[in-house]
Write a protein that holds these residues in place. Structure first.
Motif, PDB file in Angstrom:
ATOM      1  N   GLY A   3       0.781  -1.224   0.000  1.00 12.74           N
ATOM      2  CA  GLY A   3       0.000   0.000   0.000  1.00 12.74           C
ATOM      3  C   GLY A   3       0.810   1.269   0.000  1.00 12.74           C
ATOM      4  N   ARG A   4       2.150   1.166  -0.034  1.00 16.72           N
ATOM      5  CA  ARG A   4       3.008   2.353   0.006  1.00 16.72           C
ATOM      6  C   ARG A   4       3.808   2.458  -1.286  1.00 16.72           C
ATOM      7  N   ALA A   5       4.070   3.702  -1.684  1.00 16.52           N
ATOM      8  CA  ALA A   5       4.821   3.932  -2.917  1.00 16.52           C
ATOM      9  C   ALA A   5       6.287   3.544  -2.724  1.00 16.52           C
ATOM     10  N   VAL A   6       6.837   2.851  -3.696  1.00 13.43           N
ATOM     11  CA  VAL A   6       8.242   2.440  -3.689  1.00 13.43           C
ATOM     12  C   VAL A   6       8.875   2.964  -4.968  1.00 13.43           C
ATOM     13  N   SER A   7       9.965   3.707  -4.835  1.00 11.07           N
ATOM     14  CA  SER A   7      10.587   4.324  -6.004  1.00 11.07           C
ATOM     15  C   SER A   7      11.352   3.297  -6.830  1.00 11.07           C
ATOM     16  N   VAL A   8      11.629   3.668  -8.078  1.00 11.04           N
ATOM     17  CA  VAL A   8      12.441   2.813  -8.940  1.00 11.04           C
ATOM     18  C   VAL A   8      13.838   2.649  -8.343  1.00 11.04           C
ATOM     19  N   ASP A   9      14.388   3.739  -7.767  1.00 13.86           N
ATOM     20  CA  ASP A   9      15.716   3.658  -7.152  1.00 13.86           C
ATOM     21  C   ASP A   9      15.735   2.638  -6.014  1.00 13.86           C
TER      22      ASP A   9
END
Length: 936
Positions: free
Chosen positions: A50-56
């Motif tokens: 449910g949380r945003a995870v960056s590509v980095d």
């Protein structure tokens, strides 16, 4: 993943399993996630449902540090393939990815929730709490995050620690409910799997004791005590010791050891913050925001201060850290990660963690080699402690992520020019952007430095100066220093001089091309004395984070007093800072400006001569220091130092150890700089000269890196003897790291070179080191054979000091084989030879070995006499570290002879020596003193 005790909500039919092999299920069907990289991306998303995870962040999860240039593109493809299997479960928001699953769809989240509930229940219903934990533990199907890449190693370690902590809690509650007999078998297996986990060991002892098996409980303690001593040179913790005493006394209700802070053994309290910032002004809103983070104690708190170069990020972080230091009674950790330092590479995470572990008092022998293992140990050290961690000048997310504590009681402040978006998204870091100073803040800064009266006379000039400095605190501080040093110069004239400056700092990109920092810097630079200006230019050649007065004197080729005067002038002009007494550094913008002036105003020949003198300073001082630490060492054939090179005079091994400790961060960069600049002989000789310190202090990974550079440098220089010497040191480092095949390969390469050179002494040294490898692997007979071969070679070379050293080593190995009478004969021969060649250090070492042999024969009076002979010599020679070693063994002899009071006194004498030397053995000795208090 489903079980009777902990069911998962599956509104969309998907279940994510991380507590074992990484899998995703839709009802009874396991979906295909074919590659390790795909599973790593899935796991990274499922750890934060449910949380945003960056590509980095996903790149870091897949590749850790060495990601390919196409990493971001590959991650996008991996997510695309996962979407084919998972459908709409993965969505995108502002370039980040989100796994649209609830916590009840991920087994790791279900486990955490179940254990938290059990802990709340334990106060009123321990049996019910234990049952709930057992149900939660059934979610585990094997090692967490199996089948993924090494980028998630730290998360896997953390999950495993959570499992064991929950298991230990559950066992405590079962013991409280009287279930000791049923727990014995399980705890016996767990104690074998985790022999150094003292809480489990204590629970096994308690279960055995309560089951009427007290003798077995005491035997468990004895084995653990021996294991800790042999593997880590430590004693059991206070909790386990108290349980042992309670069982010996047959107390009616002894308690299992816990992890309460009050039960902890004495630990080091680091105080690593740089000096407080003088005259700090402004930044009220940022200070308020940082202080507000102190009230958040339910989660790991990270603050990321970001902004352009020179905007005052470090000043803000250090000023605030000093303001709130009393809120962190367990200490403050600080490291300058040198992320944007133009003089060299950023600090590696492993190097930073090693510095923290040293500051936390972790003995060198307890520190593992791998980054993931070091990070796990670091987080374990910070668990249940309230520590402030300041990570200054970070390059990017990958550099700082291994340095983040896992405890909600710690707070981390990071400064960086990078926005560190990956930390904000994946770790929930609080961004604290730092912009240019407002006009009011800039005015306050100038007022604090120059006084309100002077500013009131020329208000327009004040406004002009603020505009010219672009509201940058660094530039404003330098201008204020210029005005202070020349009080007769009006602020109007100063502003005019700045506007008329023509040169610009083209090499720097601070995000605003209209800012003419060069004008600000050159204004102060032009007013310097010739000596200070030359010092400023040549300091750019120094590769370390900071520099001492003798090293700076060597750069410019002057006396120490003249160098100190120039450094003081630069400090008054705000072009340098003095973070600790006698150590000087400057901002990386100033370093870049300094490097430009060096190229412009110094000839290539002058720059090379300055570097030559600086390298001579480090090489000759390090060589003298290592001979003080290890007097029997062979001496390098050093060339004479260049005129103007300053060599530190060190009186004894204590001063040598302190010099090495202070300068350690400089050595790797200096060796690299020497090799890059064509000073190949300096490179391998400096690496050899610092090797013995690195061996003793436990900086073995650093030693491997420097010796590999040294071997290549010696090869380029056409010096096979240097290759052999460097290979031997590389073998010693590999031995300490437990990389025995690598150690043997390096030492055999050295031996081959020694044989081709006809160097009998080199061959003998190589055999000595091969003997140490055999000894470390438990092959005492082979180690003894290497010692005998070394003796024969030394004898053939007529090298009597080496013969004496080898005989002493043979005697020591004979004691390990139980051949103590033979050991006495070997050591007595060694003693005679040492006396004949006048080696008082060797004589003292041999008296120590004789004491050890007599002790093992039960001849305590003779052992004590030998140890006192060794101590007398070590004291006369000023050899402090060997004194401490001998005092420790002398104390053990008195203890075995039944004289506990004198034993304690010997150990008390040794402790301040080790503390003064910042030696890792101090922690083990402190634990021994706690275990064996003085007799009443």
């Amino acid at each position: 993943m489903r079980n009777e005790g902990a069911s998962l909500g599956v509104a969309d039919g998907l279940e994510f399993r991380l507590l074992g092999p990484v899998e995703v299920w839709r009802g009874p069907e396991r979906l295909a996630v074919s590659s390790r990289h795909q599973r790593s991306v899935l796991a990274a998303l499922a750890l934060r449902p449910g949380r945003a995870v960056s590509v980095d962040a996903l790149v870091d999860a897949v590749w850790e540090e060495d990601s390919p240039q196409s990493a971001r593109r590959q991650v996008v493809k991996l997510v695309s393939r996962l979407r084919c299997a998972l459908g709409d479960a993965i969505t995108t928001r502002s370039g980040d990815y989100i796994l649209n699953a609830g916590p009840d769809q991920v087994d790791a989240s279900v486990f955490d929730s179940s254990v938290a509930g059990a802990r709340r229940l334990s106060a009123t219903d321990p049996a019910g709490a234990a049952s709930a934990v057992r149900e939660a533990l059934r979610l585990w199907r094997g090692p967490a995050l199996s089948g993924v890449t090494s980028g998630l190693a730290a998360q896997a370690t953390w999950l495993e620690e959570s499992r064991l902590a929950a298991l230990e809690d559950g066992v405590d509650w079962e013991l409280a409910a009287g279930g000791h007999a049923a727990l014995v078998a399980e705890l016996t297996i767990l104690a074998v799997e985790h022999p150094l986990r003292e809480r489990l060991v204590g629970q096994l002892m308690l279960a055995l004791h309560r089951s009427g098996r007290t003798t077995e409980a005491l035997e468990v303690y004895r084995r653990t005590h021996e294991r800790l001593a042999d593997d880590l040179a430590l004693a059991p913790g206070a909790g386990l010791q108290q349980l042992h005493v309670a069982i010996l006394r047959d107390d009616p209700a002894p308690a299992a050891p816990t992890l309460r802070p009050g039960a902890r053994p004495r630990v080091a309290v680091p105080r690593q913050l740089p000096a407080a910032v003088a005259g700090f002004t402004g930044r009220a809103s940022q200070l308020k925001e940082l202080t507000g983070l102190l009230d958040r104690n339910d989660t790991v708190v990270i603050s990321a201060i970001n902004g352009t170069a020179g905007v005052g990020k470090t000043a803000l972080a250090v000023h605030w850290a000093h303001q709130v230091a009393d809120r962190f009674p367990d200490g403050q950790l600080y490291v300058n990660l040198r992320g944007f330092d133009p003089s060299g590479q950023p600090v590696r995470p492993a190097e930073a963690i090693r510095g923290f572990l040293d500051a936390l008092g972790v003995p060198a022998q307890r520190i593992p080699a791998g980054l993931a293992e070091q990070a796990a140990l670091y987080r374990s050290q910070l668990a249940d402690r309230r520590i402030l961690v300041v990570l200054d000048n970070a390059r990017d997310t990958s550099q700082v992520r291994p340095l983040l504590p896992g405890s909600a009681q710690c707070l981390t402040v990071i400064t960086s020019r990078d926005h560190l978006g990956g930390l904000i998204v994946s770790e929930g870091a609080r961004a604290v952007p730092l912009d240019l100073m407002t006009t009011a803040e800039a005015d306050d800064l100038l007022t604090s430095r120059l006084g309100p009266e002077r500013l009131a006379v020329e208000p327009q000039a004040v406004s002009d100066l603020i505009e010219i400095c672009a509201h940058l605190p660094l530039a404003l501080s330098i201008v204020a220093a210029r005005a202070t040093l020349t009080p007769a110069l009006s602020l109007t004239e100063l502003a005019k001089q700045l506007r008329d400056a023509r040169d610009r700092l083209h090499a720097l990109d601070i995000g605003d091309t209209s800012v003419n920092l060069s004008a600000v810097f050159s204004c102060s630079y032009r007013t310097l004395s010739a000596a200070a200006a030359r010092m400023f230019r040549l300091l750019s050649l120094h590769p370390g984070p900071d520099i001492s007065v003798p090293a700076a004197a060597s750069l410019v080729g002057t006396g120490r007093d003249q160098a100190h005067a120039a450094l003081s002038e630069l400090t008054r002009a705000q072009l340098l800072t003095e973070p600790s007494t006698g150590r000087f550094t400057y901002h990386d913008l100033l370093r870049a400006y300094s490097a430009g002036k060096a190229c412009q105003d110094e000839t290539a020949q002058a720059r090379r001569a300055a570097m030559h003198r600086m390298l001579d300073h480090y090489l000759h001082t390090a060589h003298a220091a290592t001979l003080l630490l290890n007097p029997p060492n062979d001496q390098l054939p050093l060339a004479e130092p260049q005129p103007g090179a300053f060599v530190d005079e060190l009186a004894d091994d204590g001063q040598a150890w302190q010099w090495f400790t202070t300068e350690r961060p400089v050595f790797p960069a200096a060796i690299d700089r020497a090799a890059d600049a064509g000073f190949d002989t300096h490179a391998w000789q400096l690496a050899w000269s610092v090797a013995s310190f690195c061996i003793r202090a436990g900086h073995w990974e650093q030693m491997v890196t420097t010796q590999l550079v040294a071997i290549a440098a010696a090869e380029r220089a056409g010096e096979p003897r240097g290759q052999a010497w460097s290979l031997r040191e590389l073998g010693r480092a590999y031995t300490r790291l437990g990389r025995y095949p690598d150690a043997q390969a390096s030492l055999h390469r050295a031996l081959d070179l020694d044989q081709r050179l006809g160097d009998l002494i080199g061959q003998a040294r190589s055999h000595n080191n091969l003997g140490i490898v055999s000894y470390a692997q438990g092959d005492h007979p082979e180690a003894l054979e290497h010692g005998k071969t070394a003796y024969a070679l030394f004898h053939a070379a007529g090298h009597r000091p080496g013969q004496a050293d080898a005989l002493n080593a043979i005697g020591w190995m004979q004691t390990q084989l139980g051949r103590h009478a033979e050991a006495l004969r070997s050591c007595l021969q060694a003693l005679e030879l040492h006396r004949a060649v006048g080696s008082r250090h060797g004589e003292a070492d041999t008296w120590d070995s004789l004491g050890h042999a007599h002790h093992n024969l039960g001849e305590h009076r003779r052992a004590i006499a030998c140890y006192h002979n060794a101590l007398d010599l070590f004291q006369k020679l000023g050899s402090r570290h060997p004194q401490a070693d001998t005092l420790i063994r002398l104390g053990a002899t008195y203890h075995d002879a039944g004289d506990f009071h004198t034993a304690h006194h010997c150990w008390q004498q040794a402790l301040p020596i080790l503390d003064d030397l910042h030696h890792p053995d101090a922690a083990a000795l402190r634990a021994r003193l706690a275990e064996h208090p003085p007799a009443p």
